[in-house]
Each structure stands twice: as structure tokens, then as C-alpha cells.
Enzyme design. Structure first.
Site, PDB file in Angstrom:
ATOM      1  N   THR A   1      11.732 -39.438   6.378  1.00 62.68           N
ATOM      2  CA  THR A   1      11.191 -38.116   6.715  1.00 62.68           C
ATOM      3  C   THR A   1       9.823 -37.914   6.082  1.00 62.68           C
ATOM      4  O   THR A   1       8.881 -37.462   6.743  1.00 62.68           O
ATOM      5  CB  THR A   1      12.166 -37.017   6.238  1.00 62.68           C
ATOM      6  N   LEU A   2       9.700 -38.255   4.809  1.00 66.29           N
ATOM      7  CA  LEU A   2       8.415 -38.127   4.121  1.00 66.29           C
ATOM      8  C   LEU A   2       7.347 -38.976   4.802  1.00 66.29           C
ATOM      9  O   LEU A   2       6.212 -38.513   5.014  1.00 66.29           O
ATOM     10  CB  LEU A   2       8.564 -38.530   2.649  1.00 66.29           C
TER      11      LEU A   2
ATOM     12  N   ASP B   1      23.048 -37.988  -1.048  1.00 68.38           N
ATOM     13  CA  ASP B   1      22.936 -37.168  -2.258  1.00 68.38           C
ATOM     14  C   ASP B   1      23.806 -35.923  -2.269  1.00 68.38           C
ATOM     15  O   ASP B   1      24.052 -35.349  -3.333  1.00 68.38           O
ATOM     16  CB  ASP B   1      21.475 -36.742  -2.453  1.00 68.38           C
TER      17      ASP B   1
ATOM     18  N   GLY C   1      14.504 -37.689   3.044  1.00 69.89           N
ATOM     19  CA  GLY C   1      14.267 -38.934   2.318  1.00 69.89           C
ATOM     20  C   GLY C   1      12.963 -39.608   2.725  1.00 69.89           C
ATOM     21  O   GLY C   1      12.074 -38.990   3.300  1.00 69.89           O
TER      22      GLY C   1
ATOM     23  N   GLU D   1       0.823  -1.207   0.000  1.00 69.41           N
ATOM     24  CA  GLU D   1       0.000   0.000   0.000  1.00 69.41           C
ATOM     25  C   GLU D   1       0.860   1.261   0.000  1.00 69.41           C
ATOM     26  O   GLU D   1       0.569   2.221  -0.724  1.00 69.41           O
ATOM     27  CB  GLU D   1      -0.927   0.020   1.235  1.00 69.41           C
TER      28      GLU D   1
END
Length: 340
Positions: free
Chosen positions: A285-286, A209, A282, A56
Site C-alpha cells: 500500500t505504501l 497485525d 503495509g 466566530e
């Protein structure tokens, strides 16, 4: 064009302007604002980086002839603030220039605002309309609104899996990355990273990784890298600890690993004011986020690659919102069933 359609037309433009600030304003929301005088847009602006002006104020500052403001309408995607933070209240600035009408997309439900901005404007005899393209504005500000309502970050799960349902092969060479998704899909992932506040992976993913977790394939801001490392024992030579982005380590000093890890992580990240997180792995965790219902979206890449042996992809139940083909890959977008 009726009066409401007239307002929708300009609010739609507000939303497009807001998107220019996506990813750069955290922990503030990326807000869009336009000012209309006699049916002509005389200013457009979005929020500056944290600590800078809100949308704004930027829009008002962009108007060279300030006398026009007394006969103008200000459109904004989110309720203007009425409190002092790193910047003065936007409501005060709007009132000081005697802008007679303010059109708001959706209310700001955070504790510091939550209707106070609207009340301030109305108390100062400013005509206020709330809820123009409200659903679209809520979608625009979903991370910010979710964070304040649910007291945890907006969680996006993301992984790539082979045609036969694996997320990594059995014997992957550490010296060479193994790509399941194609190059165009990876660029999309980097775009997503630029739009979110944080990106999270577990200890084993760092070791296996050695990812960078940046946005090197897309022009944008690197997210905060969040690493789960119970003992805080990872060698700081791993790429996630370079200086390209901030890195936050979650160890046993930060959370209680004897409890549900994803709950603990969400609580910790809320305290750190991290509004949204992409969980990239990985599998352990997922699975923790999936099994404990700590997710709001899942984005799954399915490729044509065949792996045969390796780490199986997570199992997830939810509603498929839509699918998108990216060359040889297919992206599946999901949400929890109860959220629909």
C-alpha cells in the site's frame, strides 16, 4: 508596536486557540477566533464539533456585554463563511452585532466561500484586513485547504523501520506484536492519529497485525479507520471492526482495482469528504502511494533494532524537512521535492 505587528500579536493567539479544536471538527476546519476591545482580549473560541457553532459565533456568544462588540475587532484564522449550512453564516452574525473590524489570517478557497465572506463584510461597511500571519494560518488549515484545492485528502505516509532497513521480521508471531519503534514513539503516533481525519491500511496488514488503529495511548478522537479489502472478505472479528471508531471498507464495489489503486482511493475518499489520511501500511500500500506521487508528507521512524531478515522498508525520494530524536528512535519528516 506598529499596526501590522499589533495584528500579528493577536493572530498568533488566534492560531493557538484554534489548535484546541484540532481533530474534533472534521469535515469543518478547526478555526480560532478572538475578539479584542481597547487592546484587551474579551473573548476566545474555537470551532465546535461538526454541526455546532463555528469559532466566530462561539467567540461572540462568549461576550457577556454585547454592547462592547460595536467597538471591537474580531480576529479569525480563516475567512468567515457567508452561506447557510448546518449553521447560519458567520458573516451574518458578525454584521448583526455591528463589529466594525475583522482581521483574517487566510482566505477559505472552498467553493462555498472563496472570497464571498470578505465581500459580504466589505459590502456591509466592515473594515477587513486579509493575510495577517497568512503562511502560519495556511499551515494551520493545510488539510482543509489542500482538500479543496487538490480534490483529494492530504496524505501522510508513516512507517517504522529497523536500523538495517526492515519494517517487519520474516517470522513474526501473530499472537505477539513486534515493536520496532519505542513506547514514546508509539505515543506520538497516537497523537498524530488524533489530529487526522482517517487512517488507512491494506488487507494483509489487518491479517498479519490485527491492529486497533485507535488513540489509546493519547487523549483524543479516534480517526476513521479505512481498510482496503477488495473482496470485502475480512472477518468482522478483527479489531479494526470494533465499535471504538468508524470503519470504512474499500472493496471492488467502491473502486476499480484494475486502475492505479492510490488514485482510486484518493478519489473515493474525496467523495466521502475525508480530508486527511495517515497511510500506515503495509508495504504494498505504501509503495503504491509513493510510486504514484500520492503523498504530501512522510514520517519515518528509524530505530536501533536489528532484524536481519524480513520485509524491506519502502524506498522514497523527497526532501528531508527535519529530524527529531525520540529516545532511541529518530523521526525523519519528508515532503515531495516538487512541493517545496
Amino acid at each position: 508596536m506598529n499596526n501590522y505587528s499589533y495584528h500579528e500579536h493577536y493572530m498568533s493567539r488566534c492560531i493557538e486557540v484554534a489548535k484546541k479544536g484540532k481533530g474534533i471538527t472534521y469535515p469543518n476546519p478547526f478555526v480560532g477566533c478572538i475578539i479584542v476591545h481597547n487592546g484587551v482580549i474579551i473573548s476566545e473560541a474555537f470551532s465546535s464539533k461538526h454541526g455546532g457553532n463555528h469559532a466566530e459565533v462561539n467567540a461572540i456568544n462568549n461576550v457577556k456585554n454585547k454592547s462592547l462588540l460595536k467597538n471591537s475587532t474580531l480576529y479569525v484564522t480563516l475567512e468567515p463563511c457567508s452561506h447557510f449550512g448546518k449553521t447560519p453564516p458567520c458573516c451574518n452574525t458578525i454584521n448583526s452585532f455591528q463589529i466594525p473590524k475583522v482581521i483574517i489570517g487566510t482566505l477559505d478557497k472552498s467553493e462555498k466561500v472563496n472570497g464571498k465572506g470578505v465581500s459580504f463584510l466589505k459590502n456591509n461597511k466592515i473594515d477587513v484586513i486579509v493575510g495577517v500571519l497568512e503562511n502560519e494560518c495556511k499551515e494551520l488549515h493545510k488539510n482543509f485547504l489542500h482538500f479543496n484545492k487538490n480534490k483529494r485528502p492530504y496524505i501522510i505516509l508513516k512507517w517504522a523501520q529497523s536500523k538495517d532497513g526492515f519494517i517487519s521480521p520474516k517470522n513474526k508471531l501473530k499472537s505477539k506484536p513486534f515493536w520496532i519503534s519505542n513506547a514514546k514513539s508509539r505515543q506520538i503516533v497516537h497523537k498524530w492519529r488524533s489530529e487526522e481525519h482517517g487512517i488507512l491500511i491494506g488487507y494483509n496488514t489487518v491479517i498479519k497485525d490485527n491492529p486497533i488503529l485507535n488513540v489509546r495511548d493519547y487523549k483524543g478522537v479516534n480517526p476513521t479507520r479505512i481498510i482496503i479489502d477488495k473482496e470485502n472478505s475480512l472477518n468482522k472479528n478483527y479489531k479494526v471492526f470494533n465499535t471504538e471508531a468508524n470503519t470504512l471498507v474499500i472493496s471492488k464495489k467502491e473502486i476499480d482495482f484494475s486502475k492505479i489503486i492510490s488514485n482510486e482511493i484518493c478519489d473515493f475518499l474525496y467523495q466521502k469528504k475525508i480530508q486527511s489520511v495517515i497511510v500506515e501500511g503495509g508495504k504494498k500500500t505504501l509503495d503504491d502511494f509513493i510510486n504514484n506521487d500520492n503523498w504530501d508528507e512522510a514520517r519515518i521512524f528509524k530505530s536501533t533494532v536489528i532484524i536481519k531478515e524480513g520485509t524491506k522498508a519502502p524506498k522514497i525520494n523527497g526532501e528531508i524537512i527535519f529530524k527529531e530524536n525520540v529516545d532511541s528512535d529518530t523521526i525523519i519528516f519528508m515532503k515531495p521535492s516538487q512541493s517545496l
